[in-house]
Design a protein around this motif. Sequence first.
Motif, PDB file in Angstrom:
ATOM      1  N   ARG A 162       0.856  -1.195   0.000  1.00 43.76           N
ATOM      2  CA  ARG A 162       0.000   0.000   0.000  1.00 43.76           C
ATOM      3  C   ARG A 162       0.882   1.231   0.000  1.00 43.76           C
ATOM      4  N   ILE A 163       0.375   2.305  -0.588  1.00 46.53           N
ATOM      5  CA  ILE A 163       1.111   3.572  -0.587  1.00 46.53           C
ATOM      6  C   ILE A 163       0.398   4.520   0.369  1.00 46.53           C
ATOM      7  N   LEU A 164       1.111   4.972   1.409  1.00 45.48           N
ATOM      8  CA  LEU A 164       0.553   5.932   2.360  1.00 45.48           C
ATOM      9  C   LEU A 164       1.056   7.318   1.970  1.00 45.48           C
ATOM     10  N   LEU A 165       0.164   8.318   2.043  1.00 44.50           N
ATOM     11  CA  LEU A 165       0.517   9.655   1.560  1.00 44.50           C
ATOM     12  C   LEU A 165       0.098  10.710   2.570  1.00 44.50           C
ATOM     13  N   ASN A 166       0.936  11.736   2.720  1.00 43.36           N
ATOM     14  CA  ASN A 166       0.615  12.833   3.640  1.00 43.36           C
ATOM     15  C   ASN A 166       1.305  14.104   3.161  1.00 43.36           C
ATOM     16  N   SER A 167       0.889  15.247   3.721  1.00 45.58           N
ATOM     17  CA  SER A 167       1.638  16.485   3.491  1.00 45.58           C
ATOM     18  C   SER A 167       2.075  17.037   4.837  1.00 45.58           C
ATOM     19  N   LEU A 168       3.331  17.467   4.928  1.00 49.03           N
ATOM     20  CA  LEU A 168       3.856  18.009   6.185  1.00 49.03           C
ATOM     21  C   LEU A 168       3.888  19.536   6.187  1.00 49.03           C
ATOM     22  N   GLY A 169       3.290  20.164   5.149  1.00 51.02           N
ATOM     23  CA  GLY A 169       3.307  21.624   5.106  1.00 51.02           C
ATOM     24  C   GLY A 169       4.682  22.162   4.757  1.00 51.02           C
ATOM     25  N   ASP A 170       4.813  23.498   4.802  1.00 46.42           N
ATOM     26  CA  ASP A 170       6.098  24.109   4.438  1.00 46.42           C
ATOM     27  C   ASP A 170       6.516  25.124   5.500  1.00 46.42           C
ATOM     28  N   LYS A 171       7.493  25.950   5.178  1.00 47.28           N
ATOM     29  CA  LYS A 171       8.017  26.855   6.217  1.00 47.28           C
ATOM     30  C   LYS A 171       7.028  27.948   6.596  1.00 47.28           C
ATOM     31  N   GLU A 172       5.958  28.117   5.811  1.00 41.81           N
ATOM     32  CA  GLU A 172       4.907  29.082   6.186  1.00 41.81           C
ATOM     33  C   GLU A 172       3.987  28.491   7.253  1.00 41.81           C
ATOM     34  N   PHE A 269       5.849   3.177   1.359  1.00 39.23           N
ATOM     35  CA  PHE A 269       5.343   1.931   0.789  1.00 39.23           C
ATOM     36  C   PHE A 269       5.366   0.893   1.902  1.00 39.23           C
ATOM     37  N   VAL A 270       4.206   0.338   2.223  1.00 43.24           N
ATOM     38  CA  VAL A 270       4.176  -0.679   3.283  1.00 43.24           C
ATOM     39  C   VAL A 270       3.647  -1.989   2.714  1.00 43.24           C
ATOM     40  N   HIS A 271       4.156  -3.090   3.270  1.00 44.40           N
ATOM     41  CA  HIS A 271       3.729  -4.415   2.817  1.00 44.40           C
ATOM     42  C   HIS A 271       3.165  -5.160   4.013  1.00 44.40           C
ATOM     43  N   ASP A 272       1.929  -5.611   3.899  1.00 49.49           N
ATOM     44  CA  ASP A 272       1.257  -6.204   5.059  1.00 49.49           C
ATOM     45  C   ASP A 272       1.759  -7.595   5.408  1.00 49.49           C
ATOM     46  N   GLY A 273       2.582  -8.183   4.548  1.00 45.31           N
ATOM     47  CA  GLY A 273       3.102  -9.519   4.845  1.00 45.31           C
ATOM     48  C   GLY A 273       4.369  -9.510   5.680  1.00 45.31           C
ATOM     49  N   LEU A 274       4.820  -8.332   6.124  1.00 45.93           N
ATOM     50  CA  LEU A 274       6.140  -8.261   6.770  1.00 45.93           C
ATOM     51  C   LEU A 274       6.106  -8.027   8.273  1.00 45.93           C
ATOM     52  N   GLY A 275       4.942  -8.111   8.901  1.00 44.47           N
ATOM     53  CA  GLY A 275       4.900  -7.920  10.355  1.00 44.47           C
ATOM     54  C   GLY A 275       5.262  -6.504  10.749  1.00 44.47           C
ATOM     55  N   SER A 276       6.049  -6.375  11.854  1.00 44.03           N
ATOM     56  CA  SER A 276       6.283  -5.030  12.402  1.00 44.03           C
ATOM     57  C   SER A 276       7.156  -4.163  11.498  1.00 44.03           C
ATOM     58  N   GLN A 277       8.074  -4.791  10.739  1.00 40.99           N
ATOM     59  CA  GLN A 277       8.927  -4.000   9.836  1.00 40.99           C
ATOM     60  C   GLN A 277       8.244  -3.915   8.468  1.00 40.99           C
ATOM     61  N   SER A 278       7.076  -3.243   8.435  1.00 36.92           N
ATOM     62  CA  SER A 278       6.241  -3.338   7.235  1.00 36.92           C
ATOM     63  C   SER A 278       6.633  -2.353   6.132  1.00 36.92           C
ATOM     64  N   ALA A 279       7.436  -1.328   6.458  1.00 38.54           N
ATOM     65  CA  ALA A 279       7.805  -0.350   5.427  1.00 38.54           C
ATOM     66  C   ALA A 279       8.841  -0.960   4.493  1.00 38.54           C
ATOM     67  N   VAL A 280       8.557  -0.954   3.192  1.00 41.61           N
ATOM     68  CA  VAL A 280       9.552  -1.457   2.235  1.00 41.61           C
ATOM     69  C   VAL A 280      10.308  -0.301   1.586  1.00 41.61           C
ATOM     70  N   GLY A 281       9.771   0.910   1.722  1.00 41.69           N
ATOM     71  CA  GLY A 281      10.457   2.067   1.151  1.00 41.69           C
ATOM     72  C   GLY A 281       9.656   3.315   1.439  1.00 41.69           C
ATOM     73  N   GLY A 282      10.216   4.452   1.096  1.00 41.52           N
ATOM     74  CA  GLY A 282       9.474   5.690   1.318  1.00 41.52           C
ATOM     75  C   GLY A 282      10.307   6.887   0.944  1.00 41.52           C
ATOM     76  N   GLY A 283       9.691   8.055   1.063  1.00 41.31           N
ATOM     77  CA  GLY A 283      10.422   9.271   0.719  1.00 41.31           C
ATOM     78  C   GLY A 283       9.547  10.486   0.859  1.00 41.31           C
ATOM     79  N   GLY A 284       9.925  11.531   0.167  1.00 47.29           N
ATOM     80  CA  GLY A 284       9.150  12.758   0.238  1.00 47.29           C
ATOM     81  C   GLY A 284       9.930  13.936  -0.310  1.00 47.29           C
ATOM     82  N   ARG A 285       9.320  15.105  -0.136  1.00 43.34           N
ATOM     83  CA  ARG A 285       9.906  16.354  -0.630  1.00 43.34           C
ATOM     84  C   ARG A 285      10.746  16.965   0.488  1.00 43.34           C
ATOM     85  N   TYR A 286      11.902  17.529   0.114  1.00 41.42           N
ATOM     86  CA  TYR A 286      12.776  18.130   1.126  1.00 41.42           C
ATOM     87  C   TYR A 286      13.285  19.468   0.590  1.00 41.42           C
TER      88      TYR A 286
END
Length: 420
Positions: A162-172, A269-286
């Motif tokens: 599954r792909i989880l998505l969010n926005s963390l806002g900016d410096k404003e 990116f999370v995978h439900d078959g992996l138990g507690s270490q479910s994140a397989v990857g991720g990232g965002g804007r910096y």
Amino acid sequence: MSTFKAPKGTYDLTPPQSATYLAVREAIAAPLKNSGYGYIETPGFENVELFARGVGESTDIVTKEMYAFETKGGDRLALRPEGTASVLRAALEANLHKAGNLPVKLWYSGSYYRYERPQKGRYRHFSQVGAEAIGSEDPALDAELIILADQAYRSLGLSDFRILLNSLGDKECRPVYRAALQDFLRGLELDEDTRRRIEINPLRVLDDKRESVQEQLIGAPKLRDYLCEACKAYHEQVRELLTAAGVAFEDDEKLVRGLDYYTRTTFEFVHDGLGSQSAVGGGGRYDGLSEMIGGPALPSVGWALGVDRTVLALEAEGITLDLPATTAVYAVPLGEEARRVLFGVVTELRRSGVATDFAYGGKGLKNAMKSANRSGARLAVVAGERDLAEGVVQVKDLESGEQTPVAVDAVADEVRRRLG
């Protein structure tokens, strides 16, 4: 067996399993190479300050997990715990952002090091493939990277992620939210470590995995209620582009990721078959990282996908990759003259691109044929004294067991014809 073992929390990759890891790396890199990303490689260690400033003083990575050391020359260095800060440093140092074409699009693959408590899927040395698009603030770029990661996973046959998505806002808008969150958190019953975190980076408290903390977080101010109009519009565009591309995602307002440099778009990116270490990857804007490490303002976005975790995800879904056999032809010489002749045939086949191996060490026919079968080859080329006296070698199909004599000087052509 040697008296030495791999250090705790690390692993060796050995054949045949290593072929799967290579295939995963190639599958993740393929969509990137096809989308204008150039390959970059950086040193395995950097100046400690690069990570302290870039990744963040309050993060677990910097405070607890970094392998830092002082060199004989007195430099403070650290093994790289993640890829983005190094890649951005290298791009700035090489002035890639001044070459005219923004964004600068780069991909990389390598080993990273964190002093973690080892468990399945979480190691002290791990391998990632990552991508960064530097120097452009465009929702289409955020969407592109998410779509390319999705494409890479689907090309491997994965579907339970599954792909989880969010926005963390900016410096404003982030500082306004940060202050509201700090006010709320200061009223909770939290330990000393977590209290310190409230002052440095309160968003990290939301990411705390402990039940006792999560229960107290009910009713905490929500970031989405504080996003400014520009951030809301930006995030909406990312969502629309993903939807139009047919890439499904879930909005997750608690998603903050473990690095201080993220702004606006974050995803995992999370995978439900992996138990507690479910994140397989991720990232965002910096968008502010370049300035944090002393560069010009260069809004950027990127991700890293774990190769080890992706392999575990394949196992969880019962997927075996269709990997080509490492050997197509196996040569079996019987006697000195045959060794000389077949070694010449082997060299010719290899030069023409046929994966060929040879029975080394003067094995007898029975043992050599066992090795041929174990190698996964489709054909064996066998020659003894009698064959050579007649000017032929035997070409044996290892699947059907059928054997045909072929003239020595025609064997390479015949083998290539049979392998198609």
